[in-house]
Scaffold this motif. Structure first.
Motif, PDB file in Angstrom:
ATOM      1  N   UNK A 181       0.834  -1.200   0.000  1.00 26.18           N
ATOM      2  CA  UNK A 181       0.000   0.000   0.000  1.00 26.18           C
ATOM      3  C   UNK A 181       0.873   1.256   0.000  1.00 26.18           C
ATOM      4  N   UNK A 182       1.956   1.229   0.781  1.00 27.92           N
ATOM      5  CA  UNK A 182       2.865   2.377   0.840  1.00 27.92           C
ATOM      6  C   UNK A 182       3.473   2.653  -0.536  1.00 27.92           C
ATOM      7  N   UNK A 183       3.954   1.611  -1.197  1.00 30.00           N
ATOM      8  CA  UNK A 183       4.568   1.776  -2.515  1.00 30.00           C
ATOM      9  C   UNK A 183       3.553   2.267  -3.545  1.00 30.00           C
ATOM     10  N   UNK A 184       2.332   1.748  -3.458  1.00 31.35           N
ATOM     11  CA  UNK A 184       1.269   2.178  -4.374  1.00 31.35           C
ATOM     12  C   UNK A 184       0.933   3.648  -4.161  1.00 31.35           C
ATOM     13  N   UNK A 185       0.845   4.059  -2.901  1.00 29.83           N
ATOM     14  CA  UNK A 185       0.549   5.460  -2.585  1.00 29.83           C
ATOM     15  C   UNK A 185       1.659   6.377  -3.085  1.00 29.83           C
ATOM     16  N   UNK A 186       2.901   5.943  -2.895  1.00 32.62           N
ATOM     17  CA  UNK A 186       4.048   6.739  -3.349  1.00 32.62           C
ATOM     18  C   UNK A 186       4.023   6.898  -4.868  1.00 32.62           C
ATOM     19  N   UNK A 187       3.739   5.800  -5.576  1.00 36.32           N
ATOM     20  CA  UNK A 187       3.680   5.858  -7.042  1.00 36.32           C
ATOM     21  C   UNK A 187       2.568   6.785  -7.518  1.00 36.32           C
ATOM     22  N   UNK A 188       1.424   6.732  -6.853  1.00 32.61           N
ATOM     23  CA  UNK A 188       0.283   7.557  -7.254  1.00 32.61           C
ATOM     24  C   UNK A 188       0.538   9.036  -6.983  1.00 32.61           C
ATOM     25  N   UNK A 189       1.121   9.335  -5.821  1.00 35.03           N
ATOM     26  CA  UNK A 189       1.441  10.733  -5.503  1.00 35.03           C
ATOM     27  C   UNK A 189       2.448  11.283  -6.508  1.00 35.03           C
ATOM     28  N   UNK A 190       3.468  10.488  -6.834  1.00 33.42           N
ATOM     29  CA  UNK A 190       4.473  10.911  -7.811  1.00 33.42           C
ATOM     30  C   UNK A 190       3.839  11.137  -9.176  1.00 33.42           C
ATOM     31  N   UNK A 191       2.893  10.264  -9.542  1.00 35.10           N
ATOM     32  CA  UNK A 191       2.191  10.399 -10.813  1.00 35.10           C
ATOM     33  C   UNK A 191       1.345  11.673 -10.832  1.00 35.10           C
ATOM     34  N   UNK A 192       0.633  11.940  -9.732  1.00 31.95           N
ATOM     35  CA  UNK A 192      -0.167  13.164  -9.623  1.00 31.95           C
ATOM     36  C   UNK A 192       0.718  14.399  -9.732  1.00 31.95           C
ATOM     37  N   UNK A 193       1.858  14.348  -9.057  1.00 29.68           N
ATOM     38  CA  UNK A 193       2.782  15.487  -9.064  1.00 29.68           C
ATOM     39  C   UNK A 193       3.328  15.718 -10.474  1.00 29.68           C
ATOM     40  N   UNK A 194       3.715  14.637 -11.157  1.00 33.57           N
ATOM     41  CA  UNK A 194       4.238  14.756 -12.523  1.00 33.57           C
ATOM     42  C   UNK A 194       3.172  15.306 -13.475  1.00 33.57           C
ATOM     43  N   UNK A 195       1.922  14.846 -13.304  1.00 32.69           N
ATOM     44  CA  UNK A 195       0.818  15.348 -14.135  1.00 32.69           C
ATOM     45  C   UNK A 195       0.623  16.850 -13.923  1.00 32.69           C
ATOM     46  N   UNK A 196       0.695  17.260 -12.668  1.00 32.47           N
ATOM     47  CA  UNK A 196       0.523  18.672 -12.344  1.00 32.47           C
ATOM     48  C   UNK A 196       1.622  19.520 -12.976  1.00 32.47           C
ATOM     49  N   UNK A 197       2.863  19.073 -12.815  1.00 37.17           N
ATOM     50  CA  UNK A 197       3.996  19.838 -13.344  1.00 37.17           C
ATOM     51  C   UNK A 197       3.951  19.903 -14.868  1.00 37.17           C
ATOM     52  N   UNK A 198       3.551  18.803 -15.514  1.00 39.46           N
ATOM     53  CA  UNK A 198       3.447  18.787 -16.977  1.00 39.46           C
ATOM     54  C   UNK A 198       2.358  19.742 -17.447  1.00 39.46           C
ATOM     55  N   UNK A 199       1.223  19.738 -16.751  1.00 33.13           N
ATOM     56  CA  UNK A 199       0.119  20.636 -17.102  1.00 33.13           C
ATOM     57  C   UNK A 199       0.539  22.093 -16.920  1.00 33.13           C
ATOM     58  N   UNK A 200       1.267  22.371 -15.850  1.00 29.32           N
ATOM     59  CA  UNK A 200       1.786  23.728 -15.630  1.00 29.32           C
ATOM     60  C   UNK A 200       2.696  24.164 -16.779  1.00 29.32           C
ATOM     61  N   UNK A 201       3.591  23.273 -17.177  1.00 31.20           N
ATOM     62  CA  UNK A 201       4.538  23.583 -18.244  1.00 31.20           C
ATOM     63  C   UNK A 201       3.823  23.837 -19.570  1.00 31.20           C
ATOM     64  N   UNK A 202       2.793  23.030 -19.846  1.00 32.30           N
ATOM     65  CA  UNK A 202       2.029  23.200 -21.076  1.00 32.30           C
ATOM     66  C   UNK A 202       1.327  24.553 -21.114  1.00 32.30           C
ATOM     67  N   UNK A 203       0.797  24.971 -19.979  1.00 37.25           N
ATOM     68  CA  UNK A 203       0.102  26.258 -19.917  1.00 37.25           C
ATOM     69  C   UNK A 203       1.069  27.428 -20.082  1.00 37.25           C
ATOM     70  N   UNK A 204       2.243  27.314 -19.485  1.00 38.54           N
ATOM     71  CA  UNK A 204       3.260  28.362 -19.641  1.00 38.54           C
ATOM     72  C   UNK A 204       3.704  28.448 -21.103  1.00 38.54           C
ATOM     73  N   UNK A 205       3.896  27.283 -21.720  1.00 42.22           N
ATOM     74  CA  UNK A 205       4.302  27.246 -23.131  1.00 42.22           C
ATOM     75  C   UNK A 205       3.234  27.885 -24.020  1.00 42.22           C
ATOM     76  N   UNK A 206       1.970  27.614 -23.710  1.00 44.16           N
ATOM     77  CA  UNK A 206       0.874  28.205 -24.476  1.00 44.16           C
ATOM     78  C   UNK A 206       0.878  29.731 -24.351  1.00 44.16           C
ATOM     79  N   UNK A 207       1.140  30.214 -23.167  1.00 46.15           N
ATOM     80  CA  UNK A 207       1.206  31.657 -22.956  1.00 46.15           C
ATOM     81  C   UNK A 207       2.355  32.274 -23.757  1.00 46.15           C
ATOM     82  N   UNK A 208       3.488  31.572 -23.794  1.00 50.06           N
ATOM     83  CA  UNK A 208       4.635  32.061 -24.561  1.00 50.06           C
ATOM     84  C   UNK A 208       4.324  32.093 -26.059  1.00 50.06           C
ATOM     85  N   UNK A 209       3.609  31.073 -26.539  1.00 50.45           N
ATOM     86  CA  UNK A 209       3.259  30.998 -27.958  1.00 50.45           C
ATOM     87  C   UNK A 209       2.327  32.137 -28.369  1.00 50.45           C
ATOM     88  N   UNK A 210       1.541  32.623 -27.427  1.00 50.70           N
ATOM     89  CA  UNK A 210       0.583  33.688 -27.727  1.00 50.70           C
ATOM     90  C   UNK A 210       1.189  35.083 -27.595  1.00 50.70           C
TER      91      UNK A 210
END
Length: 227
Positions: A181-210
């Motif tokens: 359960x601990x390993x599963x929770x760690x993997x999921x939190x890391x996945x959530x964090x990576x998704x968040x950071x990727x989404x942030x980067x995409x939005x910043x890139x979109x702003x730069x393109x505009x």
């Protein structure tokens, strides 16, 4: 029980929150729940670790006392020790090993929870900037809000798993299942964090393109702290 409480809090917040367009000062309703639950977990872990560390010190001192007695006895006297005394020494050793093992689990859980805290911090930092960015339209901000809400809800489910792990120390859950359960929770939190950071980067890139001019590009970079 913890899962039901968290779910009820979410439902109450969502029901009480009026439907509205994204405002410049708006914050996601679920954010305060995530913050509250995360702080509660960290506080509970710190308290348990402190208690176990105190218990470790007591067990180590008790073990040293037994060892000191052993060192002063002769071989024939050691062999005459009663079974109760031998079991007592064995009990101290086994209990100390068990306590140290639990502390290791708690430290791992605390690391996972800290990643959850970092996720919230990164969300708040990015979301507060995006709401001020004139390159984004109202409907785009509303879409961002939905995505961020989804990520935060998933991370909250991971905290539910952490509560399950904390409760497992008072049940008959095996170490193997607990570690799973601990390993599963760690993997999921890391996945959530990576998704968040990727989404942030995409939005910043979109702003730069505009950005239409070089001066606009430099202004966007400065706004988001991009070198």
């Amino acid at each position: 029980m913890k899962t039901k409480i968290v779910s009820c809090l979410i439902c109450l917040l969502l029901v009480s929150a009026p439907v509205r367009p994204v405002e410049k000062t708006a914050a996601l309703p679920i954010l305060e729940i995530v913050k509250f639950v995360t702080k509660k977990v960290i506080k509970a872990i710190d308290l348990r670790i402190q208690r176990l560390q105190n218990k470790t010190i007591w067990l180590q001192n008790a073990q040293k006392q037994v060892e000191n007695v052993l060192s002063k006895l002769k071989l024939d006297e050691i062999s005459e020790w009663t079974k109760r005394q031998k079991d007592l020494y064995k009990g101290y050793y086994e209990e100390l090993a068990k306590v140290k093992s639990i502390i290791t689990y708690y430290q791992r859980i605390k690391e996972i929870t800290k990643k959850q805290t970092l996720l919230v911090q990164q969300y708040e930092k990015a979301w507060n900037l995006f709401k001020q960015d004139r390159n984004f339209k109202e409907n785009e901000l509303q879409y961002m809000e939905k995505v961020y809400t989804g990520i935060l809800e998933q991370s909250l489910q991971n905290i539910d798993q952490i509560f399950l792990i904390l409760d497992s120390f008072t049940t008959q859950m095996s170490d193997l299942k607990r570690l799973e359960i601990i390993n599963k929770s760690a993997d999921q939190i890391n996945s959530n964090y990576d998704d968040l950071m990727l989404f942030n980067q995409q939005n910043v890139l979109l702003s730069l393109q505009r950005a239409k001019t070089k001066a606009d590009v430099n202004q966007v970079k400065q706004f988001y702290g991009i070198p």
